[in-house]
Design an enzyme around this catalytic site. Sequence first.
Site, PDB file in Angstrom:
ATOM      1  N   LYS A 115       1.037  -1.208   0.041  1.00 42.20           N
ATOM      2  CA  LYS A 115      -0.020   0.079   0.016  1.00 42.20           C
ATOM      3  C   LYS A 115       0.681   1.218   0.090  1.00 42.20           C
ATOM      4  O   LYS A 115       1.964   0.932   0.632  1.00 42.20           O
ATOM      5  CB  LYS A 115      -0.876   0.103   1.189  1.00 42.20           C
ATOM      6  CG  LYS A 115      -1.561   1.475   1.531  1.00 42.20           C
ATOM      7  CD  LYS A 115      -2.677   1.642   0.685  1.00 42.20           C
ATOM      8  CE  LYS A 115      -3.539   2.980   0.843  1.00 42.20           C
ATOM      9  NZ  LYS A 115      -4.275   3.393  -0.062  1.00 42.20           N
ATOM     10  N   CYS A 150      -2.335   9.995  -6.065  1.00 40.44           N
ATOM     11  CA  CYS A 150      -3.546   9.993  -5.224  1.00 40.44           C
ATOM     12  C   CYS A 150      -4.424  11.039  -5.118  1.00 40.44           C
ATOM     13  O   CYS A 150      -4.441  12.139  -5.044  1.00 40.44           O
ATOM     14  CB  CYS A 150      -2.647   9.968  -3.796  1.00 40.44           C
ATOM     15  SG  CYS A 150      -4.426   9.583  -2.489  1.00 40.44           S
TER      16      CYS A 150
HETATM   17  O1  RRO Z   1      -5.742   5.867  -0.569  1.00 44.16           O
HETATM   18  C1  RRO Z   1      -6.374   6.321  -1.337  1.00 44.16           C
HETATM   19  O2  RRO Z   1      -7.250   7.056  -1.446  1.00 44.16           O
HETATM   20  C2  RRO Z   1      -6.150   5.988  -2.742  1.00 44.16           C
HETATM   21  C3  RRO Z   1      -4.658   6.403  -3.471  1.00 44.16           C
HETATM   22 BR1  RRO Z   1      -3.360   6.550  -2.198  1.00 44.16          BR
HETATM   23  C4  RRO Z   1      -4.307   6.193  -4.726  1.00 44.16           C
HETATM   24  O3  RRO Z   1      -3.380   6.259  -5.065  1.00 44.16           O
HETATM   25  N1  RRO Z   1      -5.740   5.891  -5.451  1.00 44.16           N
HETATM   26  C5  RRO Z   1      -6.607   5.744  -4.881  1.00 44.16           C
HETATM   27  O4  RRO Z   1      -7.519   5.538  -5.739  1.00 44.16           O
HETATM   28  N2  RRO Z   1      -6.918   5.788  -3.774  1.00 44.16           N
END
Ligand code: RRO
Length: 313
Positions: A44, A131
């Site tokens: 993650k 993100c």
């Molecule tokens: O954690 C998120 O809300 C998230 C991330 Br870091 C990302 O790169 N892509 C996404 O759809 N959600």
Amino acid sequence: MNLEMTFATHTFANPFMNASGVHCITVQEMHELANSDAGAMITKSCTIPERAGNPEPRYYDVALGSINSMGLPNLGFAYYLDYALQYEKENPTAAPLFFSIAGMSVAENLEMLEMIEKSDFRGITELNLSCPNVPGKPQLAYDFDATFETLKQAFAIFTKPLGVKLPPYFDFAHFDAMADILNQFPLTYVNAINSVGNGLYIDPQSDTVVIKPKDGFGGIGGEYIKPTALANVRAFYTRLKPEIQIIGTGGICNGQDAFEHLLCGASMLQIGTQLHKEGPEIFTRIIKELAEIMEVKGYQSISEFQGKLRTIS
Ligand code: RRO
């Protein structure tokens, strides 16, 4: 049938892996991926401190995909680096791990890169520039000057294999401009695409949004985004120098989707939404489906058709 894929420093048994964020927040989930048929896995996206992320509900599966506004929940950089180092120690011959970072500032990204550089980590690092779900933080890769500056500073201190995760682009001028920037750096790969930012899904029964953060706005994944993902994979495959490989992510639900991403030029293939729906057994199914398609078309290996999309003359 041979599904091997040579990528970065390694030949992987097959090109399939999870997309960062799905089934990789905890060590338990990583163990499950390691025990699946996936050819590789990624952690993650992390920040240095642990983050709780956005309030729930923050991820919702719908018929044609998913919407999420997770807000970068993660157990902190040290948790993932410890896991990665331990995994490498216990599995010295395993495929390299992918390690995703998504700092809240350039300084935080550089600090994490420095710690990875100094560590014994032997895998591949992914810098998430896309993100879409941290309130008040625009996606870095939509700011071309900031992306250039970040990569300049990153490569000044980092010598291990490094890729970037990009958001989708929708205009040829943007494909050209971003490719020009990326071609100036010794990147190992480009991962296209992250979720399509700030979509809105409405529940038809209750006339409400389905996730709580940002009044229901969130990143869209799954079937909805396959054409956009394929276009981004193709656009970068045809614009980047050949040393920069492509990871195709977006709308991969079955063997045909995987085949299309490879045809557009992807090397590795990441699965997010459909992995969330099905669990790690998806890798067994999709490997079989891709092999069946290759068999019907008379291909023995991926290199025979990778990147060889036909256009109409
Ligand atoms: O954690 C998120 O809300 C998230 C991330 Br870091 C990302 O790169 N892509 C996404 O759809 N959600």
